[in-house]
Design a protein around this motif. Structure first.
Motif, PDB file in Angstrom:
ATOM      1  N   LEU A  88       0.737  -1.105   0.001  1.00 21.27           N
ATOM      2  CA  LEU A  88      -0.101  -0.050  -0.071  1.00 21.27           C
ATOM      3  C   LEU A  88       0.786   1.293   0.073  1.00 21.27           C
ATOM      4  O   LEU A  88       0.537   2.356  -0.534  1.00 21.27           O
ATOM      5  CB  LEU A  88      -1.018  -0.107   1.131  1.00 21.27           C
ATOM      6  CG  LEU A  88      -2.059   1.059   1.441  1.00 21.27           C
ATOM      7  CD1 LEU A  88      -2.886   1.215   0.042  1.00 21.27           C
ATOM      8  CD2 LEU A  88      -2.871   0.898   2.678  1.00 21.27           C
ATOM      9  N   VAL A  89       2.033   1.314   0.520  1.00 18.09           N
ATOM     10  CA  VAL A  89       2.944   2.293   0.653  1.00 18.09           C
ATOM     11  C   VAL A  89       3.466   2.777  -0.781  1.00 18.09           C
ATOM     12  O   VAL A  89       3.375   3.766  -1.142  1.00 18.09           O
ATOM     13  CB  VAL A  89       4.200   2.199   1.660  1.00 18.09           C
ATOM     14  CG1 VAL A  89       4.904   3.393   1.772  1.00 18.09           C
ATOM     15  CG2 VAL A  89       3.608   1.866   3.192  1.00 18.09           C
ATOM     16  N   GLU A  90       3.951   1.716  -1.306  1.00 18.15           N
ATOM     17  CA  GLU A  90       4.359   1.897  -2.631  1.00 18.15           C
ATOM     18  C   GLU A  90       3.166   2.310  -3.582  1.00 18.15           C
ATOM     19  O   GLU A  90       3.349   3.268  -4.448  1.00 18.15           O
ATOM     20  CB  GLU A  90       5.103   0.739  -3.404  1.00 18.15           C
ATOM     21  CG  GLU A  90       6.297   0.283  -2.921  1.00 18.15           C
ATOM     22  CD  GLU A  90       6.952  -0.747  -3.844  1.00 18.15           C
ATOM     23  OE1 GLU A  90       6.417  -0.795  -4.907  1.00 18.15           O
ATOM     24  OE2 GLU A  90       8.177  -0.967  -3.406  1.00 18.15           O
ATOM     25  N   GLN A  91       1.970   2.039  -3.370  1.00 19.64           N
ATOM     26  CA  GLN A  91       0.918   2.449  -4.196  1.00 19.64           C
ATOM     27  C   GLN A  91       0.725   3.863  -3.968  1.00 19.64           C
ATOM     28  O   GLN A  91       0.261   4.602  -4.980  1.00 19.64           O
ATOM     29  CB  GLN A  91      -0.278   1.512  -3.986  1.00 19.64           C
ATOM     30  CG  GLN A  91      -1.464   1.897  -4.777  1.00 19.64           C
ATOM     31  CD  GLN A  91      -2.935   0.924  -4.524  1.00 19.64           C
ATOM     32  OE1 GLN A  91      -2.502   0.082  -3.918  1.00 19.64           O
ATOM     33  NE2 GLN A  91      -3.884   1.167  -4.975  1.00 19.64           N
TER      34      GLN A  91
END
Length: 328
Positions: A88-91
């Motif tokens: 989710l962080v990369e997204q």
């Protein structure tokens, strides 16, 4: 090594927690008098599992690093070509980049629109202002007095400033207003000299024009613009002297015996807005003429070469390189 260090630093919280857990297990084993061999064997198994976990995590971390580097090294990378996010962080980071790209595209579009509107306005203004300038020229041609010659010289300067505005607008990277074809050099030079005749007369500067039987591949209109800038500069800084125009050593040379250019100014006189020592004496200097001249010649594939000595004079040479081939 740097990549492995980065991976360990990212896992520092979990490593600290694991080390604390091992310390607590060892302490509990000691308090309950568990045999040292059993505790040591358990710790060894835990360390082995930790090493295997770190190795697997590092290999995954390294693979991701290589994927992102490969995407970064692409010549034309769009956000749609980024690797699929792992979490989710990369997204969130990728969505942040997309938002920033949309904002930047909007800002660039607005800027380009403003620049086009400004260029269209100046182009229209130049064409409109040429009408009264031409009318005043026709009126002054009917007079033959010192005042009319003075007014003609000043009107010519206004016309040059107008041409400089138009040249500045058209010098953008997308400009295609260049038509290269064989051009008789002497015809182009005489056209420029004839246009600047009022300046020579009003300034009492003598012109020496040498015969030149050369044909060069260039854009005559833009070559004349650059030549007129060099001639007007020569007249401006040659009080009651001589300006010599000739062709030698593959160059069209405009030489004067005026005040010259200081050695420290010579490498910078073609920079935009740079006026140098002479410009500071003459408060009206803008530092744009030679800049436009050098840029126009660069667009044509020619080279502007300047040599000067204070108190002796300046020679400005337009070199027609082998890409333009000088036809004898």
């Amino acid at each position: 090594m740097k990549l492995f260090g980065s991976f360990l630093w990212k896992q520092r919280a979990w490593l600290a927690l694991y080390a604390l857990t091992l310390a607590l297990v060892s302490l509990i084993g000691w308090l309950y008098e568990v045999p040292g061999g059993a505790v040591g064997y358990g710790l060894l198994l835990c360390m082995t599992m930790l090493a295997l976990g770190l190795l697997a995590g590092f290999l995954s971390y390294r693979r991701r690093h290589l994927e992102l580097n490969a995407a970064l090294n692409q010549l034309e990378l769009t956000l749609n070509q980024l690797p699929e996010p792992w979490d989710l962080v990369e997204q969130d980071y990728q969505e942040l980049l997309r938002t920033q790209q949309r904002q930047m595209s909007t800002a660039i579009t607005r800027r380009d629109r403003r620049e086009r509107d400004l260029a269209d306005y100046y182009t229209l203004w130049v064409h409109q202002i040429k009408t009264p300038i031409s009318a005043m020229n026709l009126l002054l041609q009917k007079e033959d007095t010192p005042l009319s010659w003075e007014l003609s010289a000043q009107l010519l300067r206004i016309s040059q400033y107008v041409e400089m505005v138009l040249a500045y607008v058209r010098l953008g990277p997308d400009s295609s207003d260049y038509v290269l074809r064989p051009c008789d050099l002497e015809t182009a030079v005489r056209k420029s000299v004839r246009k600047l005749a009022p300046l020579f007369i009003q300034s009492k500067v003598r012109l020496e024009l040498q015969p030149m039987a050369q044909t060069v591949v260039t854009d005559e209109k833009w070559l004349c613009f650059a030549l007129e800038q060099l001639l007007s500069n020569a007249v401006k800084y040659t009080p009651k002297g001589t300006v010599n125009v000739c062709f030698r050593d593959g160059r069209l040379c405009v030489a004067d015996n005026g005040i010259g250019i200081a050695p420290e100014d010579l490498p910078r006189v073609c920079e935009k807005g740079y006026t140098g020592c002479n410009g500071r004496r003459d408060q009206k200097a803008s530092g744009i003429g030679l800049y436009l001249c050098s840029q126009v010649l660069k667009k044509l594939g020619h080279t502007l070469e300047l040599t000067s000595k204070p108190g002796v004079g300046t020679t400005a040479g337009i070199r027609f390189d082998q890409t333009e081939r000088v036809f004898e």
